[in-house]
Design a protein around this motif. Structure first.
Motif, short mmCIF file in Angstrom:
data_model
loop_
_atom_site.label_atom_id
_atom_site.label_comp_id
_atom_site.label_asym_id
_atom_site.label_seq_id
_atom_site.Cartn_x
_atom_site.Cartn_y
_atom_site.Cartn_z
N GLN A 1 3.10 0.77 -3.89
CA GLN A 1 3.88 2.00 -3.88
C GLN A 1 5.37 1.73 -4.10
N ALA A 2 5.81 0.54 -3.73
CA ALA A 2 7.22 0.17 -3.94
C ALA A 2 7.45 -0.39 -5.34
N GLY A 3 6.43 -0.38 -6.17
CA GLY A 3 6.57 -0.85 -7.54
C GLY A 3 6.43 -2.34 -7.71
N LYS A 4 5.91 -3.04 -6.69
CA LYS A 4 5.76 -4.49 -6.78
C LYS A 4 4.34 -4.86 -7.21
N HIS A 5 4.22 -5.89 -8.01
CA HIS A 5 2.92 -6.50 -8.23
C HIS A 5 2.60 -7.36 -7.01
N VAL A 6 1.32 -7.65 -6.81
CA VAL A 6 0.92 -8.28 -5.54
C VAL A 6 -0.06 -9.43 -5.78
N TYR A 7 0.26 -10.56 -5.16
CA TYR A 7 -0.70 -11.67 -5.01
C TYR A 7 -1.02 -11.68 -3.52
N VAL A 8 -2.29 -11.50 -3.16
CA VAL A 8 -2.66 -11.41 -1.75
C VAL A 8 -3.77 -12.40 -1.42
N GLU A 9 -3.58 -13.10 -0.32
CA GLU A 9 -4.56 -14.09 0.11
C GLU A 9 -5.92 -13.46 0.40
N LYS A 10 -6.95 -14.29 0.35
CA LYS A 10 -8.26 -13.85 0.80
C LYS A 10 -8.22 -13.65 2.31
N PRO A 11 -9.03 -12.81 2.90
CA PRO A 11 -10.02 -11.96 2.23
C PRO A 11 -9.43 -10.67 1.66
N GLY A 12 -8.14 -10.39 1.97
CA GLY A 12 -7.47 -9.22 1.43
C GLY A 12 -7.56 -7.99 2.30
N SER A 13 -8.64 -7.85 3.05
CA SER A 13 -8.81 -6.68 3.90
C SER A 13 -9.49 -7.08 5.20
N HIS A 14 -9.30 -6.27 6.20
CA HIS A 14 -9.89 -6.51 7.52
C HIS A 14 -11.21 -5.78 7.69
N ASN A 15 -11.46 -4.74 6.89
CA ASN A 15 -12.67 -3.93 7.04
C ASN A 15 -12.94 -3.19 5.74
N PRO A 16 -14.11 -2.56 5.60
CA PRO A 16 -14.49 -1.94 4.32
C PRO A 16 -13.55 -0.84 3.85
N ALA A 17 -13.06 0.01 4.76
CA ALA A 17 -12.17 1.09 4.34
C ALA A 17 -10.89 0.54 3.74
N GLU A 18 -10.34 -0.52 4.34
CA GLU A 18 -9.14 -1.14 3.79
C GLU A 18 -9.40 -1.71 2.41
N ALA A 19 -10.58 -2.29 2.23
CA ALA A 19 -10.92 -2.86 0.92
C ALA A 19 -10.86 -1.79 -0.15
N GLU A 20 -11.44 -0.64 0.12
CA GLU A 20 -11.44 0.44 -0.86
C GLU A 20 -10.03 0.98 -1.09
N ALA A 21 -9.23 1.03 -0.02
CA ALA A 21 -7.88 1.60 -0.13
C ALA A 21 -6.98 0.76 -1.02
N MET A 22 -7.04 -0.58 -0.86
CA MET A 22 -6.14 -1.41 -1.64
C MET A 22 -6.54 -1.42 -3.12
N VAL A 23 -7.83 -1.32 -3.40
CA VAL A 23 -8.28 -1.22 -4.79
C VAL A 23 -7.78 0.08 -5.41
N ALA A 24 -7.89 1.17 -4.65
CA ALA A 24 -7.43 2.46 -5.15
C ALA A 24 -5.93 2.48 -5.38
N ALA A 25 -5.17 1.83 -4.50
CA ALA A 25 -3.71 1.80 -4.64
C ALA A 25 -3.30 1.03 -5.89
N ALA A 26 -3.95 -0.11 -6.15
CA ALA A 26 -3.62 -0.89 -7.35
C ALA A 26 -3.87 -0.07 -8.61
N GLN A 27 -4.96 0.69 -8.60
CA GLN A 27 -5.30 1.50 -9.76
C GLN A 27 -4.32 2.67 -9.93
N LYS A 28 -4.00 3.36 -8.83
CA LYS A 28 -3.13 4.53 -8.93
C LYS A 28 -1.73 4.16 -9.38
N TYR A 29 -1.18 3.07 -8.84
CA TYR A 29 0.21 2.73 -9.13
C TYR A 29 0.34 1.74 -10.28
#
Length: 449
Positions: free
Chosen positions: A146-174
């Protein structure tokens, strides 16, 4: 920040101020509504970020300076990449991280911040590199996009399934490039081995078995101690429900407590299962079972130290067997094995593969020694500057992470799970018994007043 076990009124106010901005993000991440409400700042619209050309200098900010030290080395090994800022909630690690950058980089002064949000506000930063605990990774990824930054994020990337879906959606939207740090996707010989697999080297691939073993000691029982003066504990906890400081969890053993991590499955299992899924060419399983538990020590650890997770994809299957507290010396097993109807392919997990025929005779071998993380950082930079495909885009990486989440869910509910691979919905009655972070995060909205 107070150094007492129970935060002072001033420290509590600081945490409330942080939560007023960040809790909205936590709640909507937890409920899968991340795209409906901006979470970067209170009155700030999402930023498009700076557009980079193929020869432009890319400036990266590193968050989390334990694993982040490898991020520093990895990014700086790529031509025309500089580290513009480092961030850590521990002032000692922050100073050490800054010193490492200054020893490797000339020509650009490196900034240091305790609060990663200051990094998001910095227009000179093109990308953030997240090497924090699991429970921070999704929120930082979303806020970074949302701040306009590209992101390199360590594994596993999310703590739970809802977070996994949210970060994928954010990358696509922005429209941001978001690479997950499962770096074996960029090891040349591993890539070649998977290509040989997909080309039919062992026929139709039917199953993948993976192993992990270690000799982790007990972490003991925390007797309660003051928060060190060097640590901003409010920021260390960040989006999770507030818990007392435990000296035996900071900075690594949080992995073994459900509120913070996903145990060995999310810590190391992700690397192995990612290659399994890649080699099998599958996405989501039909059934998941977990057998195992915490057998070795009676201490503050909650997650299993020994077990096996099995996945049924319908036309093929996979398993991960692990022993965190017993190295099983004497056992000679590859890290990853694929079995086909015409032979087997074995991977050490480093940077080699062997192909065996149905009689177990080695017919092909390729070994290049230990793999380097640099190609994965190079691939990230190439995607940002030239639009080249990521080797592990977050949309692909989180499919593998979901295997870890499902395995942990099966363990915690105490029975196997049945899923619909098309809808990714768990069919079992108790499937909503997810880790406490996801269930409790929604309730943090009560703290916004």
């Amino acid at each position: 920040m107070s150094s007492s076990l129970n935060p002072s009124p001033a420290a509590s106010a600081t945490r409330r101020t942080f939560l007023k901005q960040a809790t909205t993000a936590t709640a909507i991440v937890a409920t899968g509504q991340i795209l409906k409400t901006p979470v970067y700042g209170q009155n700030q619209a999402p930023s498009p970020g700076r557009v980079l050309g193929a020869n432009d200098r890319m400036v990266v900010g590193i968050i989390g300076l334990e694993r982040g030290r490898a991020h520093i080395s990895g990014h700086l090994a790529v031509k025309n990449v500089e580290v513009g800022c480092v961030c850590d909630v521990d002032s000692t690690r922050l100073a050490n991280g800054k010193k490492i950058v200054e020893g490797k980089q000339t020509g650009r002064a490196v900034k240091d911040v305790t609060d990663f949000r200051r990094m998001l506000e910095d227009k000179s930063i093109d990308a953030i590199s997240i090497a924090t605990p699991n429970y921070w990774q999704a929120m930082m990824t979303v806020m970074g996009c949302q701040a306009g930054k590209h992101v390199y994020v360590e594994k596993p990337g999310s703590h739970n399934p809802a977070e996994a879906e949210a970060m994928v959606a954010a990358a696509q939207k922005y429209g941001r490039q978001v690479q997950m740090g499962n770096q074996r996707r960029s090891y040349p010989t591993i890539v070649e081995g998977i290509q040989r697999l997909h080309a039919g080297a062992i026929g139709r691939v039917l199953y993948s078995r993976t192993w992990y073993k270690a000799a982790r000691p007990s972490i003991g029982r925390s007797k309660g101690s003051p928060v060190p003066a060097t640590i901003d504990y409010a920021l260390w906890q960040g989006p999770i429900p507030e818990r007392p400081y435990q000296d035996n969890l900071v900075h690594y053993n949080w992995h073994w407590v459900w509120a913070y991590g996903g145990g060995e499955l999310a810590n190391n299992g992700i690397h192995y299962l990612d290659i399994s899924r890649w080699g099998l060419g599958v996405e989501y399983p039909k059934r998941v079972a977990f057998l195992g538990g915490r057998y070795h020590f009676t201490d503050d650890q909650e997650t299993p130290d020994t077990g096996s997770v099995v996945y049924d994809f319908g036309s093929s299957g996979a398993s991960w067997d692990f022993s965190s507290c017993n190295p099983r010396k004497g056992e000679q097993t590859p890290a990853i094995a694929f079995y086909g109807d015409k032979g087997s392919l074995l991977l050490s997990g480093a940077n080699d593969y062997s192909i065996l025929d149905m009689d177990g005779k080695e017919v092909e071998k390729k070994a290049d020694g230990k793999g380097s993380d640099v190609p994965h950082f190079q691939n990230f930079a190439d995607a940002v500057r030239e639009g080249k495909p990521l080797n592990s885009p977050i949309s692909e990486g989180q499919k593998s992470t979901m295997l870890c989440h499902l395995g942990n869910m099966a363990h915690r509910v105490g029975h196997s799970l049945r899923l619909n691979p098309e809808t990714r919905q768990v069919r079992d009655d108790r499937a909503n018994d997810r880790p406490e972070r996801e269930a409790r995060a929604v309730n943090l909205s009560n703290l916004q007043g």
